[in-house]
Design a protein around this motif. Structure first.
Motif, PDB file in Angstrom:
ATOM      1  N   GLY A  43       0.694  -1.472  -0.206  1.00 15.44           N
ATOM      2  CA  GLY A  43      -0.238   0.070   0.076  1.00 15.44           C
ATOM      3  C   GLY A  43       0.589   1.496  -0.003  1.00 15.44           C
ATOM      4  N   CYS A  44       0.608   1.883   1.176  1.00 17.05           N
ATOM      5  CA  CYS A  44       1.821   3.537   1.146  1.00 17.05           C
ATOM      6  C   CYS A  44       2.887   2.802   1.418  1.00 17.05           C
ATOM      7  N   GLU A  45       3.846   1.716   1.548  1.00 21.76           N
ATOM      8  CA  GLU A  45       5.133   1.206   1.606  1.00 21.76           C
ATOM      9  C   GLU A  45       6.263   1.959   2.464  1.00 21.76           C
ATOM     10  N   VAL A  48       2.690   2.848   6.989  1.00 23.17           N
ATOM     11  CA  VAL A  48       1.578   3.355   8.398  1.00 23.17           C
ATOM     12  C   VAL A  48      -0.297   2.682   7.647  1.00 23.17           C
ATOM     13  N   CYS A  49      -0.182   1.623   6.349  1.00 22.46           N
ATOM     14  CA  CYS A  49      -1.828   1.257   6.200  1.00 22.46           C
ATOM     15  C   CYS A  49      -1.469  -0.104   6.736  1.00 22.46           C
ATOM     16  N   GLY A  50      -0.767  -0.287   7.158  1.00 22.77           N
ATOM     17  CA  GLY A  50      -1.025  -1.775   7.718  1.00 22.77           C
ATOM     18  C   GLY A  50      -1.321  -2.433   7.014  1.00 22.77           C
ATOM     19  N   ALA A  51      -1.323  -3.062   5.461  1.00 24.55           N
ATOM     20  CA  ALA A  51      -1.589  -3.437   4.571  1.00 24.55           C
ATOM     21  C   ALA A  51      -0.100  -4.708   3.847  1.00 24.55           C
ATOM     22  N   CYS A  52       0.639  -4.579   4.384  1.00 29.97           N
ATOM     23  CA  CYS A  52       1.915  -5.089   4.537  1.00 29.97           C
ATOM     24  C   CYS A  52       2.349  -5.768   5.439  1.00 29.97           C
ATOM     25  N   THR A  53       1.258  -6.140   6.652  1.00 28.76           N
ATOM     26  CA  THR A  53       1.634  -6.621   7.860  1.00 28.76           C
ATOM     27  C   THR A  53       1.612  -7.952   8.017  1.00 28.76           C
TER      28      THR A  53
HETATM   29  S1  FES Z   1       2.362  -0.828   2.285  1.00 29.33           S
HETATM   30 FE1  FES Z   1       1.691   0.480   4.464  1.00 29.33          FE
HETATM   31  S2  FES Z   1       2.536   0.164   6.194  1.00 29.33           S
HETATM   32 FE2  FES Z   1       4.080  -1.194   4.591  1.00 29.33          FE
END
Ligand code: FES
Ligand code: FES
Length: 164
Positions: A43-45, A48-53
Motif C-alpha cells: 500500500g503506502c510502502e 502507515v497503512c498496515g496492508a503489508c503486515t
Molecule cells: S505498505 Fe503500508 S505499512 Fe507497509
C-alpha cells in the motif's frame, strides 16, 4: 553469486529458505516478487497503512519497513499460511461470513495482526479489538463488518468480554 548479494536463511510459511538476496530488497518485495506470495499487499510502502503486515517470530510487523536480509534465522508467516488444505482458518471464515471485507486490499494485513492478537489470549474486549484495528487503514468498509467479524471470532473462541 552477485557481489552485492547476501546469503540469508530463514523460515517462510514452514519452508526453510536458503537464498541470496540483494540487501536493498524489502521483505515485502521479497515475499511478493521473489516468492510469488501476493496475498501480502503493498500500500503506502512507508509503514502507515498496515496492508503489508506479516508475522516475524510471531510478532506483527510491516514488511515494507524491513530489509529481507534482516530476517536471517527468523520465522516469517504470511496470510497464505492461515488456510490449511484449502480450508479457511476460523478467523478467515468469520471475515467471510460477516462480510469483513470489500475489495480485500487491507484484509491480509488485518488478518495477520489479528492472528498475533488472538494467539494465546485468554480474553479480549471490543475496545482492544478497535485499538488493534486502528493501526490498519481500510478505504472501503467503514470498519463495521471488520469489527463484527472479529468479535464473532472472539466469541467463537470463548474469550470475548463485552465492554460496550
Ligand atoms: S505498505 Fe503500508 S505499512 Fe507497509
Ligand atoms: S476492504 Fe478495501 S481497503 Fe479494506
Amino acid at each position: 553469486m552477485d557481489s552485492c548479494s547476501t546469503k540469508v536463511m530463514f523460515m517462510l510459511n514452514d519452508r526453510k529458505l536458503n537464498v541470496e538476496i540483494d540487501p536493498r530488497i524489502t521483505l515485502l518485495e521479497f515475499i511478493r516478487n521473489h516468492e510469488n506470495l501476493t496475498g501480502t499487499h503493498a500500500g503506502c510502502e512507508h509503514g502507515v497503512c498496515g496492508a503489508c503486515t506479516v508475522l516475524v517470530d510471531g510478532k506483527a510487523v510491516r514488511s515494507c519497513l524491513l530489509f529481507a536480509v534482516q530476517l536471517n534465522g527468523q520465522n516469517v508467516e504470511t496470510v497464505e499460511s492461515l488456510a490449511e488444505n484449502n480450508t479457511l482458518s476460523d478467523l478467515q471464515r468469520n471475515f467471510w461470513e460477516y462480510h469483513g471485507l470489500q475489495c480485500g486490499f487491507c484484509t491480509a494485513g488485518i488478518l495477520m495482526s489479528l492472528t498475533e492478537f488472538f494467539r494465546g489470549r485468554s480474553e479480549c474486549t471490543e475496545t482492544e479489538i478497535r485499538e488493534l484495528l486502528s493501526g490498519h487503514l481500510c478505504r472501503c468498509t467503514g470498519y463495521t463488518n471488520i469489527i463484527r467479524a472479529t468479535i464473532a471470532h472472539a466469541r467463537d473462541q470463548g474469550i470475548f468480554c463485552d465492554d460496550s
